[in-house]
Design an enzyme around this catalytic site. Sequence first.
Site, PDB file in Angstrom:
ATOM      1  N   TYR A 165       0.824  -1.224   0.000  1.00  0.00           N
ATOM      2  CA  TYR A 165       0.000   0.000   0.000  1.00  0.00           C
ATOM      3  C   TYR A 165       0.858   1.273   0.000  1.00  0.00           C
ATOM      4  O   TYR A 165       0.781   2.087  -0.937  1.00  0.00           O
ATOM      5  CB  TYR A 165      -0.912  -0.062   1.228  1.00  0.00           C
ATOM      6  N   ILE A 166       1.706   1.427   0.997  1.00  0.00           N
ATOM      7  CA  ILE A 166       2.497   2.664   1.087  1.00  0.00           C
ATOM      8  C   ILE A 166       3.633   2.635   0.074  1.00  0.00           C
ATOM      9  O   ILE A 166       3.952   3.647  -0.566  1.00  0.00           O
ATOM     10  CB  ILE A 166       3.030   2.854   2.532  1.00  0.00           C
ATOM     11  N   ASP A 225      10.065  -7.637  -3.455  1.00  0.00           N
ATOM     12  CA  ASP A 225       8.841  -7.953  -2.690  1.00  0.00           C
ATOM     13  C   ASP A 225       8.540  -9.433  -2.857  1.00  0.00           C
ATOM     14  O   ASP A 225       8.744  -9.997  -3.940  1.00  0.00           O
ATOM     15  CB  ASP A 225       7.674  -7.101  -3.248  1.00  0.00           C
ATOM     16  N   SER A 233       6.377   3.139  13.158  1.00  0.00           N
ATOM     17  CA  SER A 233       4.949   3.381  13.370  1.00  0.00           C
ATOM     18  C   SER A 233       4.742   4.110  14.687  1.00  0.00           C
ATOM     19  O   SER A 233       5.502   3.907  15.650  1.00  0.00           O
ATOM     20  CB  SER A 233       4.239   2.025  13.421  1.00  0.00           C
ATOM     21  N   TYR A 275       3.755  -6.818  17.192  1.00  0.00           N
ATOM     22  CA  TYR A 275       4.011  -5.991  16.003  1.00  0.00           C
ATOM     23  C   TYR A 275       4.745  -4.710  16.409  1.00  0.00           C
ATOM     24  O   TYR A 275       5.793  -4.366  15.855  1.00  0.00           O
ATOM     25  CB  TYR A 275       2.689  -5.644  15.286  1.00  0.00           C
ATOM     26  N   LYS A 333       8.779  -3.293  15.674  1.00  0.00           N
ATOM     27  CA  LYS A 333       9.208  -1.978  15.153  1.00  0.00           C
ATOM     28  C   LYS A 333      10.175  -1.319  16.118  1.00  0.00           C
ATOM     29  O   LYS A 333      11.173  -0.711  15.717  1.00  0.00           O
ATOM     30  CB  LYS A 333       7.979  -1.077  14.925  1.00  0.00           C
ATOM     31  N   LEU A 339      -9.981   1.226  10.227  1.00  0.00           N
ATOM     32  CA  LEU A 339     -11.273   1.905  10.075  1.00  0.00           C
ATOM     33  C   LEU A 339     -11.604   2.270   8.623  1.00  0.00           C
ATOM     34  O   LEU A 339     -12.667   1.897   8.116  1.00  0.00           O
ATOM     35  CB  LEU A 339     -11.281   3.168  10.955  1.00  0.00           C
TER      36      LEU A 339
HETATM   37  P1  NAD Z   1       1.607  -3.737   2.995  1.00  0.00           P
HETATM   38  O1  NAD Z   1       1.366  -5.056   3.625  1.00  0.00           O
HETATM   39  O2  NAD Z   1       0.621  -3.235   2.016  1.00  0.00           O
HETATM   40  O3  NAD Z   1       3.042  -3.709   2.308  1.00  0.00           O
HETATM   41  C1  NAD Z   1       4.134  -4.465   2.790  1.00  0.00           C
HETATM   42  C2  NAD Z   1       4.792  -5.124   1.595  1.00  0.00           C
HETATM   43  O4  NAD Z   1       5.925  -5.873   2.037  1.00  0.00           O
HETATM   44  C3  NAD Z   1       3.879  -6.097   0.859  1.00  0.00           C
HETATM   45  O5  NAD Z   1       3.973  -5.859  -0.514  1.00  0.00           O
HETATM   46  C4  NAD Z   1       4.437  -7.475   1.225  1.00  0.00           C
HETATM   47  O6  NAD Z   1       4.195  -8.414   0.219  1.00  0.00           O
HETATM   48  C5  NAD Z   1       5.898  -7.152   1.418  1.00  0.00           C
HETATM   49  N1  NAD Z   1       6.629  -8.047   2.324  1.00  0.00           N
HETATM   50  C6  NAD Z   1       6.290  -8.421   3.580  1.00  0.00           C
HETATM   51  N2  NAD Z   1       7.223  -9.240   4.096  1.00  0.00           N
HETATM   52  C7  NAD Z   1       8.198  -9.368   3.155  1.00  0.00           C
HETATM   53  C8  NAD Z   1       9.430 -10.034   3.098  1.00  0.00           C
HETATM   54  N3  NAD Z   1       9.878 -10.788   4.123  1.00  0.00           N
HETATM   55  N4  NAD Z   1      10.182  -9.942   1.990  1.00  0.00           N
HETATM   56  C9  NAD Z   1       9.755  -9.196   0.935  1.00  0.00           C
HETATM   57  N5  NAD Z   1       8.598  -8.529   0.926  1.00  0.00           N
HETATM   58  C10 NAD Z   1       7.821  -8.606   2.033  1.00  0.00           C
HETATM   59  O7  NAD Z   1       1.798  -2.677   4.183  1.00  0.00           O
HETATM   60  P2  NAD Z   1       1.878  -1.097   4.134  1.00  0.00           P
HETATM   61  O8  NAD Z   1       0.645  -0.571   4.766  1.00  0.00           O
HETATM   62  O9  NAD Z   1       2.278  -0.630   2.795  1.00  0.00           O
HETATM   63  O10 NAD Z   1       3.048  -0.868   5.182  1.00  0.00           O
HETATM   64  C11 NAD Z   1       4.400  -0.709   4.779  1.00  0.00           C
HETATM   65  C12 NAD Z   1       5.276  -0.621   6.012  1.00  0.00           C
HETATM   66  O11 NAD Z   1       4.834   0.473   6.821  1.00  0.00           O
HETATM   67  C13 NAD Z   1       5.213  -1.855   6.908  1.00  0.00           C
HETATM   68  O12 NAD Z   1       6.511  -2.101   7.413  1.00  0.00           O
HETATM   69  C14 NAD Z   1       4.274  -1.448   8.025  1.00  0.00           C
HETATM   70  O13 NAD Z   1       4.558  -2.119   9.229  1.00  0.00           O
HETATM   71  C15 NAD Z   1       4.577   0.036   8.143  1.00  0.00           C
HETATM   72  N6  NAD Z   1       3.455   0.802   8.706  1.00  0.00           N
HETATM   73  C16 NAD Z   1       2.214   0.711   8.125  1.00  0.00           C
HETATM   74  C17 NAD Z   1       1.150   1.412   8.661  1.00  0.00           C
HETATM   75  C18 NAD Z   1      -0.230   1.296   8.060  1.00  0.00           C
HETATM   76  O14 NAD Z   1      -1.195   1.608   8.749  1.00  0.00           O
HETATM   77  N7  NAD Z   1      -0.385   0.906   6.820  1.00  0.00           N
HETATM   78  C19 NAD Z   1       1.339   2.224   9.785  1.00  0.00           C
HETATM   79  C20 NAD Z   1       2.614   2.315  10.333  1.00  0.00           C
HETATM   80  C21 NAD Z   1       3.676   1.595   9.779  1.00  0.00           C
HETATM   81  C1  UD1 Z   2      -4.085   0.390  14.137  1.00  0.00           C
HETATM   82  C2  UD1 Z   2      -3.067  -0.525  14.757  1.00  0.00           C
HETATM   83  C3  UD1 Z   2      -1.755   0.218  14.954  1.00  0.00           C
HETATM   84  C4  UD1 Z   2      -1.284   0.844  13.647  1.00  0.00           C
HETATM   85  C5  UD1 Z   2      -2.387   1.755  13.138  1.00  0.00           C
HETATM   86  C6  UD1 Z   2      -2.040   2.402  11.829  1.00  0.00           C
HETATM   87  C7  UD1 Z   2      -4.501  -2.019  16.083  1.00  0.00           C
HETATM   88  C8  UD1 Z   2      -4.917  -2.418  17.458  1.00  0.00           C
HETATM   89  N1  UD1 Z   2      -3.604  -1.009  16.012  1.00  0.00           N
HETATM   90  O1  UD1 Z   2      -4.351   1.346  15.079  1.00  0.00           O
HETATM   91  O2  UD1 Z   2      -0.759  -0.636  15.451  1.00  0.00           O
HETATM   92  O3  UD1 Z   2      -0.103   1.576  13.866  1.00  0.00           O
HETATM   93  O4  UD1 Z   2      -3.574   0.972  12.948  1.00  0.00           O
HETATM   94  O5  UD1 Z   2      -2.160   1.512  10.807  1.00  0.00           O
HETATM   95  O6  UD1 Z   2      -4.900  -2.609  15.100  1.00  0.00           O
HETATM   96  N2  UD1 Z   2     -12.479   1.407  14.601  1.00  0.00           N
HETATM   97  C9  UD1 Z   2     -13.822   1.105  14.723  1.00  0.00           C
HETATM   98  N3  UD1 Z   2     -14.315   0.091  13.950  1.00  0.00           N
HETATM   99  C10 UD1 Z   2     -13.566  -0.626  13.082  1.00  0.00           C
HETATM  100  C11 UD1 Z   2     -12.187  -0.316  12.955  1.00  0.00           C
HETATM  101  C12 UD1 Z   2     -11.668   0.694  13.744  1.00  0.00           C
HETATM  102  O7  UD1 Z   2     -14.530   1.734  15.494  1.00  0.00           O
HETATM  103  O8  UD1 Z   2     -14.076  -1.529  12.419  1.00  0.00           O
HETATM  104  C13 UD1 Z   2     -11.926   2.515  15.414  1.00  0.00           C
HETATM  105  C14 UD1 Z   2     -10.842   2.101  16.386  1.00  0.00           C
HETATM  106  O9  UD1 Z   2     -11.410   1.722  17.609  1.00  0.00           O
HETATM  107  C15 UD1 Z   2     -10.009   3.402  16.473  1.00  0.00           C
HETATM  108  C16 UD1 Z   2     -10.146   4.015  15.070  1.00  0.00           C
HETATM  109  O10 UD1 Z   2     -11.313   3.428  14.508  1.00  0.00           O
HETATM  110  O11 UD1 Z   2     -10.572   4.279  17.399  1.00  0.00           O
HETATM  111  C17 UD1 Z   2      -8.974   3.728  14.162  1.00  0.00           C
HETATM  112  O12 UD1 Z   2      -8.725   2.325  14.137  1.00  0.00           O
HETATM  113  P1  UD1 Z   2      -7.623   1.671  13.173  1.00  0.00           P
HETATM  114  O13 UD1 Z   2      -7.833   2.144  11.794  1.00  0.00           O
HETATM  115  O14 UD1 Z   2      -7.647   0.202  13.421  1.00  0.00           O
HETATM  116  O15 UD1 Z   2      -6.252   2.292  13.657  1.00  0.00           O
HETATM  117  P2  UD1 Z   2      -5.553   2.303  15.112  1.00  0.00           P
HETATM  118  O16 UD1 Z   2      -6.454   1.795  16.163  1.00  0.00           O
HETATM  119  O17 UD1 Z   2      -4.984   3.645  15.322  1.00  0.00           O
END
Ligand code: NAD
Ligand code: UD1
Length: 342
Positions: free
Chosen positions: A10-11, A30, A123, A147, A151, A198
């Site tokens: 995604y990111i 990937d 994160s 998780y 990190k 969410l």
């Molecule tokens: P994502 O799952 O969409 O992307 C992660 C990618 O890494 C995927 O394409 C997956 O196939 C690949 N991958 C996983 N393990 C691998 C491995 N061992 N070798 C090669 N490829 C591998 O997730 P994202 O939302 O794009 O997140 C990217 C990064 O940002 C992650 O490290 C995640 O922990 C971090 N992050 C995400 C969020 C969020 O809410 N999306 C928030 C904070 C931090």
């Molecule tokens: C989640 C992750 C956190 C990660 C962050 C960003 C968990 C417990 N934590 O946190 O580690 O860094 O995403 O990706 O998963 N909510 C509802 N109904 C739903 C889904 C969510 O009410 O079906 C509420 C939650 O209670 C919260 C808010 O929406 O108040 C956001 O939730 P979510 O998107 O899961 O993010 P985080 O809780 O911040």
Amino acid sequence: MIFVTGGAGYIGSHTCVELLNAGYDVTVFDNFCNSNPEALKRVEQITQKKINLVEGDCRNRAAMVKVLKESGATAVIHFAGLKAVGESVEKPNAYYDNNVVGTLRLLEAMQECNVKTLVFSSSATVYGDPIKLPLTEDHPLAPTNPYGRSKWMIEEILRDLYHSDHAFKIAILRYFNPVGAHVSGLIGEDPQGIPNNLMPFVAQVAVGRRDSLSIWGSDYATPDGTGVRDYIHVVDLAIGHLKALEALRAINSEKMNSCLTINLGTGQGYSVLDVVRAYEKASNKRIPYQIAPRRLGDIAACYADPKRAFDMLGWQAKLGLDEMCANSWHWQSNNPSGYQQK
Ligand code: NAD
Ligand code: UD1
């Protein structure tokens, strides 16, 4: 050449768009455990540029050494990792293996190839339950699940590595809640199974894939009782990576601190009900919801102090909640089943 692990995710896919548009060449590494190669085809369609794609796993050091050498990479952006909090509680070993061991292998490969510039996906989850808001980077770290601890461990490893070798230039980016999609509607978040987060859940209700949203708690000490978070548009986040890369490249003396830890958030918190209302407006659909008990491990409120990102990177988020919802809806309504053609 920038080596992007997890670049199909995604990111990562949104960051590839910004890198290619800024003129960088990109190699994506990937294993597709949580993504689809179609995302990268779409990135190429958006940018009209080619990506060098290698399928591989970050726990395979030799494979990364080969690609780093052959591609002539000069910097790494490391997105690859597992990210589902609940799953990490069920399968902690898988999270430490994939995230921590995968990063160690990557760092070894980088050292072997003398590539010492790294941007890492951390994160806001490393802060745990906030003692004080907004969250500044010096807030104590107390992650509450495997998780988050994976990190935190990687952050510590990176700080130790920098301490041992000041030739490394490292940006540890702590993301708040990434949401939204590219304005083209061609790439976006494509969660497997029932979304944990969410906005993807709300998007699937709006598009008719799910009946209604459960709001996890309405008795928090927040203005409307529902949880408050710092939602950040994924394109703003992607641009933050570009700025971090540029800031690292501009550091030209080993006397300057080149291990940066930076929040990427907007500084603005929105409640669950704020998100529901904004999504209804963007999609012109009603989002049915019911109030449900609190989700285990959830916190009331979490939002960033984004000042350091502005001071050090010249970066600040530009896109607001309305754009996050509008772009999410554009992606979701054009691709109701995500990247899978159904
Ligand atoms: P994502 O799952 O969409 O992307 C992660 C990618 O890494 C995927 O394409 C997956 O196939 C690949 N991958 C996983 N393990 C691998 C491995 N061992 N070798 C090669 N490829 C591998 O997730 P994202 O939302 O794009 O997140 C990217 C990064 O940002 C992650 O490290 C995640 O922990 C971090 N992050 C995400 C969020 C969020 O809410 N999306 C928030 C904070 C931090
Ligand atoms: C989640 C992750 C956190 C990660 C962050 C960003 C968990 C417990 N934590 O946190 O580690 O860094 O995403 O990706 O998963 N909510 C509802 N109904 C739903 C889904 C969510 O009410 O079906 C509420 C939650 O209670 C919260 C808010 O929406 O108040 C956001 O939730 P979510 O998107 O899961 O993010 P985080 O809780 O911040």
